[in-house]
Write an enzyme that holds these catalytic residues in place. Structure first.
Site, PDB file in Angstrom:
ATOM      1  N   PRO A 282       0.861  -1.332  -0.182  1.00 43.64           N
ATOM      2  CA  PRO A 282      -0.135   0.111  -0.140  1.00 43.64           C
ATOM      3  C   PRO A 282       0.719   1.136   0.245  1.00 43.64           C
ATOM      4  O   PRO A 282       1.659   1.342   0.937  1.00 43.64           O
ATOM      5  CB  PRO A 282      -0.871  -0.142   1.255  1.00 43.64           C
ATOM      6  CG  PRO A 282      -0.478  -1.449   1.915  1.00 43.64           C
ATOM      7  CD  PRO A 282       0.887  -1.777   1.395  1.00 43.64           C
ATOM      8  N   GLU A 283       0.714   2.027  -1.004  1.00 47.58           N
ATOM      9  CA  GLU A 283       1.351   3.256  -0.868  1.00 47.58           C
ATOM     10  C   GLU A 283       0.115   4.313  -0.663  1.00 47.58           C
ATOM     11  O   GLU A 283      -1.091   3.762  -0.271  1.00 47.58           O
ATOM     12  CB  GLU A 283       1.899   3.702  -2.475  1.00 47.58           C
ATOM     13  CG  GLU A 283       2.949   2.475  -3.078  1.00 47.58           C
ATOM     14  CD  GLU A 283       3.650   2.833  -4.147  1.00 47.58           C
ATOM     15  OE1 GLU A 283       3.858   4.118  -4.365  1.00 47.58           O
ATOM     16  OE2 GLU A 283       3.456   1.828  -4.797  1.00 47.58           O
TER      17      GLU A 283
ATOM     18  N   ARG B 160       2.949 -10.875   5.059  1.00 54.51           N
ATOM     19  CA  ARG B 160       4.587 -10.448   5.632  1.00 54.51           C
ATOM     20  C   ARG B 160       4.416  -9.902   7.026  1.00 54.51           C
ATOM     21  O   ARG B 160       5.668 -10.126   7.453  1.00 54.51           O
ATOM     22  CB  ARG B 160       4.994  -9.733   4.322  1.00 54.51           C
ATOM     23  CG  ARG B 160       5.103 -10.465   3.149  1.00 54.51           C
ATOM     24  CD  ARG B 160       5.661  -9.846   2.041  1.00 54.51           C
ATOM     25  NE  ARG B 160       7.104  -9.364   2.177  1.00 54.51           N
ATOM     26  CZ  ARG B 160       7.961  -8.760   1.737  1.00 54.51           C
ATOM     27  NH1 ARG B 160       7.382  -8.036   0.284  1.00 54.51           N
ATOM     28  NH2 ARG B 160       9.228  -8.552   1.718  1.00 54.51           N
TER      29      ARG B 160
ATOM     30  N   ARG C 286      19.599  18.300  -1.117  1.00 55.45           N
ATOM     31  CA  ARG C 286      19.815  16.670  -1.026  1.00 55.45           C
ATOM     32  C   ARG C 286      20.599  16.224  -2.270  1.00 55.45           C
ATOM     33  O   ARG C 286      20.424  16.712  -3.490  1.00 55.45           O
ATOM     34  CB  ARG C 286      18.643  15.967  -0.973  1.00 55.45           C
ATOM     35  CG  ARG C 286      17.749  16.551   0.252  1.00 55.45           C
ATOM     36  CD  ARG C 286      18.245  16.018   1.507  1.00 55.45           C
ATOM     37  NE  ARG C 286      18.549  14.533   1.595  1.00 55.45           N
ATOM     38  CZ  ARG C 286      17.421  13.828   2.200  1.00 55.45           C
ATOM     39  NH1 ARG C 286      16.593  14.208   2.700  1.00 55.45           N
ATOM     40  NH2 ARG C 286      17.888  12.424   2.359  1.00 55.45           N
TER      41      ARG C 286
END
Length: 280
Positions: A2-3, A116, A160
């Site tokens: 799930p995103e 999982r 970054r």
DNA sequence: CGGGACGCCTGTGAGC
DNA sequence: TGCTCACAGGCGTCCC
């Protein structure tokens, strides 16, 4: 699994069923990523409030139990990990080997199915109490937060030096895009996943933010992606997986230029991209 | 601090 | 058929 779109689909499909319901029992299966953090009996007699999503977490506020004066309000912080899904059941079937948490209510039962077991359900006295506060404090801004302007997004990127793909995945700059949608957004923005974040121009950053938003919004409208077993709380599949331009399409023709889609590994995760359409 | 690797788990599909 | 290996939607922790 799930995103953000799948988590939001889950939140919406669960919300109508559970909000206002009163918890009558809770049952634990095998251990999840983190312990529940309270006795399941502590949840009984509490009424479920409005579900809130933050990143890929769902916060379920719970009232103080009517019959136990010393116990205060709190809530459950849910995370679906890699393979989790929530199911709403008017009548709960016998638990299978991958059903690890059941929340029984006056209206029906909510069940976490997670083969999982990277997912979790955690008690906290509030969003500003541990462990919720620490977990949520690490999250970057929401993709649809109006204060996340192109300028602010670009300024974050400029600090970054990592490649843009793993940076999107980290959720530091914007939350919600996991492996599928990070690949998709970069394809639609025409940006090479290996491009260092601090080398992205202001104009391309603006385009990328727009594509992250468009990709997540489109997936949400389609009910998310069902690669293996994601379903909403009523068992409905998502439909975005059939719309993916690059994700999971290694060797197949790029939908834009017909050259083969490539796969590479960045930070131990697969990245799918088109070497011709996505530029440094 | 930023960046990168690791580990948590189980299941599935490919290749031999 | 049965084995082994690579890989899978996330993310906190640890090390440099």
């Amino acid at each position: 699994m799930p995103e953000l779109p799948e988590v939001e689909v889950t939140r919406r499909s669960v919300a109508a069923a559970v909000e206002g319901a009163c918890i009558t029992a809770a049952a634990l299966g095998k251990p999840l990523r983190w312990p529940l953090g309270c006795d399941p009996d502590e949840l009984m007699g509490r009424t479920i409030g409005a579900l809130v999503r933050r990143g890929k977490y769902i916060w379920m506020p719970l009232s103080a139990p009517a019959d136990r004066a010393p116990a205060g309000p709190g809530g459950l912080l849910w995370h679906l990990g890699m393979s989790g899904s929530l199911g709403w059941h008017a009548r709960l079937p016998e638990a299978g080997p991958h059903d690890h948490f059941d929340l029984h209510t006056t209206r029906g039962a909510l069940r976490l199915h997670d083969p999982r077991r990277f997912g979790a359900v955690v008690w906290a006295a509030g969003l500003d109490h541990e462990p919720a506060a620490t977990l949520l404090s690490r999250l970057g801004p929401e993709p649809f937060d109006a204060t996340l302007t192109p300028e602010r997004f670009w300024q974050s990127l400029r600090r970054r030096r990592v490649a843009i793909k793993p940076l999107l995945l980290s959720g530091d700059i914007v939350v919600g895009a996991g492996n599928i949608y990070a690949c998709e957004a970069l394809f639609h923005a025409g940006i090479d996943p290996r491009l260092r974040a601090d080398r992205i121009s202001r104009a391309r950053a603006e385009r990328l933010l727009a594509e992250v938003r468009a990709t997540l919004a489109r997936a949400l409208a389609l009910g998310g992606s069902t690669l293996r077993d994601f379903k909403d709380a009523h068992g409905m599949d998502g439909a975005y997986q059939g719309q993916a331009a690059v994700y999971g399409r290694e060797g197949q023709e790029c939908l834009r230029c017909a050259r083969p889609v490539r796969r590479m590994v960045q930070g131990q995760r697969s990245t799918f991209y088109c070497a011709a359409c996505q530029r440094r």
